[in-house]
Design a protein around this motif. Structure first.
Motif, PDB file in Angstrom:
ATOM      1  N   GLU A  80       2.866   6.253  -4.795  1.00 20.19           N
ATOM      2  CA  GLU A  80       1.637   6.046  -5.569  1.00 20.19           C
ATOM      3  C   GLU A  80       1.367   4.545  -5.697  1.00 20.19           C
ATOM      4  N   TRP A  81       1.211   4.061  -6.922  1.00 19.89           N
ATOM      5  CA  TRP A  81       0.854   2.661  -7.118  1.00 19.89           C
ATOM      6  C   TRP A  81       2.029   1.741  -6.778  1.00 19.89           C
ATOM      7  N   VAL A  82       1.679   0.550  -6.316  1.00 18.51           N
ATOM      8  CA  VAL A  82       2.644  -0.514  -6.072  1.00 18.51           C
ATOM      9  C   VAL A  82       2.275  -1.689  -6.971  1.00 18.51           C
ATOM     10  N   ALA A  83       3.282  -2.336  -7.569  1.00 18.51           N
ATOM     11  CA  ALA A  83       3.046  -3.476  -8.455  1.00 18.51           C
ATOM     12  C   ALA A  83       4.053  -4.565  -8.149  1.00 18.51           C
ATOM     13  N   ALA A  84       3.575  -5.789  -8.008  1.00 17.34           N
ATOM     14  CA  ALA A  84       4.433  -6.940  -7.745  1.00 17.34           C
ATOM     15  C   ALA A  84       4.643  -7.717  -9.043  1.00 17.34           C
ATOM     16  N   HIS A  85       5.889  -8.134  -9.298  1.00 15.86           N
ATOM     17  CA  HIS A  85       6.216  -8.902 -10.494  1.00 15.86           C
ATOM     18  C   HIS A  85       5.440 -10.227 -10.471  1.00 15.86           C
ATOM     19  N   PRO A  86       4.939 -10.692 -11.627  1.00 19.24           N
ATOM     20  CA  PRO A  86       4.090 -11.896 -11.631  1.00 19.24           C
ATOM     21  C   PRO A  86       4.816 -13.194 -11.312  1.00 19.24           C
ATOM     22  N   LEU A 107       0.829  -1.199   0.000  1.00 24.07           N
ATOM     23  CA  LEU A 107       0.000   0.000   0.000  1.00 24.07           C
ATOM     24  C   LEU A 107       0.866   1.253   0.000  1.00 24.07           C
ATOM     25  N   GLY A 108       0.517   2.216  -0.831  1.00 23.54           N
ATOM     26  CA  GLY A 108       1.190   3.511  -0.830  1.00 23.54           C
ATOM     27  C   GLY A 108       0.274   4.587  -0.277  1.00 23.54           C
ATOM     28  N   ASP A 109       0.855   5.550   0.433  1.00 21.79           N
ATOM     29  CA  ASP A 109       0.127   6.698   0.982  1.00 21.79           C
ATOM     30  C   ASP A 109       0.507   7.913   0.152  1.00 21.79           C
ATOM     31  N   ASP A 110      -0.394   8.337  -0.726  1.00 23.54           N
ATOM     32  CA  ASP A 110      -0.075   9.343  -1.735  1.00 23.54           C
ATOM     33  C   ASP A 110      -0.106  10.764  -1.180  1.00 23.54           C
ATOM     34  N   GLU A 111       0.970  11.112  -0.523  1.00 23.36           N
ATOM     35  CA  GLU A 111       1.192  12.503  -0.137  1.00 23.36           C
ATOM     36  C   GLU A 111       2.676  12.703   0.049  1.00 23.36           C
TER      37      GLU A 111
END
Length: 636
Positions: A436-442, A340-344
């Protein structure tokens, strides 16, 4: 950054807090950052542990990237590579049901119309296949542009106008059918649904029933009306959708005097709202009358898109802050992990680890996995002087530990979660450049997060220049990545480096503002925001940056979507959007032959767009559907 966010910064300057993170402030040159990186092999990142370098610049053509890059654009159109085609799937105001009015240009629709229409400013989305020809597409609707929604441009708001604005946000759930022409909305489809700011919802997890969530309308603190400012998203392997509440603070205010506690101030809540004016016409947003209502927003909400009659649930174990997305992975141990990212500017990156394990053979047993577990926050430690890489650790946010005690203002686990930002500061988390967004490699235990920009870096007391945030007054952004120390998403420690630094090498020379070596005049951009992987491991990058095409941003054009190979570092521009838009939200069909992409707020602040209908039509946020003309896999 939207015009709303710019105005919100002016109205709600954030309270400065002490900097707990112990990183050495240093001035790093572009040469030292990139030195020696190119000598490593293309797949070195996947096998190297610990990570001892920044990203390798692309040294040749990537085997993953098979499309021709598109140039920058300042046109009011949506451009995709040669051999591809893009169609409009749905736009703000399109009816989901046959008994609902069509969109009226100039803001003529009513609040009742909007309840049955596709919401405004679409953002994150997820695709749920049912069979080869039927699917559900769940899409966030983040906020609205008053200058486009109302003939008076928000200058003469009424109670009816506020109802319309509330109806335009939340989530739109669509039934899609695939025919000879591809996927299309099925009007009156069995899964069609609008979830909005007045939809009844349940509260679950450790904060359920806490005094800070109790109101006159809900004295037990267990039920809440609505979700709004829904930014990005996530999806679970048990078939539910996660929608994330972000800038909720801006909807609360008061015309009366109110005392703002330090906790409220840390979340940007104050007597002056962000211009939405909801508190003037809907009493529950008046802080003087209902001071706890604001604590009931800023959560991750779980929705069952397969059941239009189901009640959405706010999962408080995931913490309360300005959620960007919720990237869920099932660890090899069986535990569910949510990043989770906290966008500030100056906030943090979090991780939730479930107490129980995922059971692929028992869907019912998984339904409450997100209610029990531990929330962690990240601390990034720099490596050797001159290297933008290092180690890190996940700090548990557990009541009674690491200063999360009554002496420091925390009297229960519920308060730790309700005031997760304060808890993160207390334990010594690293302040970041707007996670911002977080993405995990598949296929690899590897995670990426966009840090979109931060004008306060190196300026604010608690935001010193450091390894993962190496540029003062950072207006280009970067992408950080990390790898668990022992290959498990539940590991307590990790190694990190910077995958790329966005920049402008045509304006800046031989310094960090030019960007990393995998950024050049042909693929440069600013403010990476949305990201996501496809099945093959391509990293798709979307931007929400400055589109002035002048000064520091000269030559970068409108916002765009790029594709990167994580192994080689190569980055190519895949598409460009219309005037004044943000490109955000992406979802692939399981065969990777259709890609859905969001175009948000074209023509914001009356910038002159008429996308997607052209002519003199009102600009409308839209979901675009991209395919290859030969029917092939996207990106190859």
């Amino acid at each position: 950054m939207s015009q709303f966010e710019l105005k919100d910064e002016q109205n709600h300057p954030r309270t400065q807090v002490p900097e707990f993170t112990q990183m050495v402030e240093q001035s790093l040159s572009r040469r030292r950052f990139l030195g020696g990186a190119a000598a490593l092999g293309a797949v070195a990142f996947f096998s190297a542990s610990p990570l001892s370098r920044a990203v390798a610049a692309a040294t040749g053509s990537s085997p993953l990237l098979g499309f021709s890059a598109v140039p920058t654009s300042t046109a009011d159109t949506f451009v995709v590579p040669p051999g591809y085609q893009a169609e409009r799937l749905i736009s703000w105001g399109d009816p989901l049901f046959s008994n609902v009015a069509e969109f009226i240009n100039g803001g003529g629709n009513t609040a009742t119309d909007q309840l049955g229409q596709f919401g405004d400013n679409n953002d994150g989305m997820s695709f749920f296949p049912l069979d080869d020809h039927t699917a559900i597409l769940a899409i966030n609707n983040e906020y609205c542009n008053y200058e486009l929604m109302f003939p008076h441009q928000g200058k003469q708001m009424t109670a009816e106008d506020v109802k319309k604005a509330q109806a335009s946000q939340g989530v739109s759930v669509l039934t899609l059918k695939k025919g000879a022409q591809g996927w299309r909305l099925e009007k009156d489809g069995p899964y069609n649904r609008r979830i909005h700011a007045n939809t009844p919802m349940a509260i679950s997890g450790p904060a359920k029933g806490h005094a800070l969530l109790q109101t006159q309308a809900d004295p037990k603190g267990e039920r809440v009306l609505g979700t709004f400012n829904n930014c990005a998203n996530g999806m679970t392997p048990w078939g539910t959708y996660l929608t994330c509440e972000e800038n909720v603070h801006g909807y609360f205010g008061s015309t009366e005097h109110v005392d703002i506690s330090p906790a409220k101030a840390r979340y940007g809540i104050g007597a002056t709202d962000a211009g939405w004016q909801w508190h003037r016409f809907d009493e529950r947003f008046d802080l003087a009358k209902h001071p706890n209502e604001c604590n009931r927003f800023g959560w991750v909400v779980e929705i069952d898109p397969h059941d239009p009659a189901s009640t959405p649930i706010k999962r408080t174990a995931l913490g309360r802050f300005k959620h960007e997305n919720a990237e869920l992975v099932v660890d090899k141990s069986g535990h569910v992990v949510v990043y989770l990212g906290d966008d500030e500017r100056g906030e943090h990156i979090y991780r939730f680890v479930s107490h129980n394990k995922y059971d692929p053979d028992n869907a019912a047993a998984n339904r409450n996995l997100l209610d029990e577990g531990t929330l962690y926050v990240a601390r990034f430690n720099s490596a050797n002087d001159g290297e933008l890489s290092g180690t890190g650790e996940w700090l548990p946010l557990i009541f009674g530990e690491q200063g999360l005690t009554p002496e420091n203002g925390f009297t229960s686990q519920a308060e730790v979660l309700i005031h997760a930002r304060l808890a993160a500061t207390q334990v010594g988390a690293t302040t970041m450049d707007r996670p911002e967004w977080v993405a995990a490699h598949p296929t690899e235990p590897m995670v990426f997060c966009t840090l979109t920009n931060n004008k306060n870096r190196g300026v604010a007391e608690n935001q010193a220049v450091n390894g993962p945030n190496p540029r003062a007054e950072n207006h280009y952004g970067q992408i950080i990545r990390w790898q668990p120390s022992a290959g498990s998403h539940t590991d307590a420690t990790f190694e990190w480096d910077l995958f790329l630094l966005a920049g402008n090498p045509t304006v800046h020379k031989d310094n960090l503002y030019a960007g990393s070596d995998n950024i050049n005049a042909d693929n440069m951009f600013n403010s990476p925001d949305g990201i996501g992987f496809d099945k093959a491991g391509r990293l798709w990058i979307q931007t929400d940056g400055k589109y002035s095409n002048q000064g520091d941003f000269a030559g970068q054009g409108n916002n765009q979507m790029l594709c990167a190979d994580p192994a080689t570092g190569e980055v190519r521009r895949f598409l460009t959007g219309p005037i004044a838009c943000e490109i955000t939200g992406l979802a692939f069909t399981p065969d990777n032959r259709t890609l859905f992409v969001g175009v948000q707020h074209p023509g914001e602040d009356l910038a002159g767009s008429n996308f997607p209908m052209g002519g003199d039509n009102t600009p409308r946020s839209s979901v675009m559907m991209i395919t290859r003309k030969d029917g092939g896999i996207i990106g190859t």
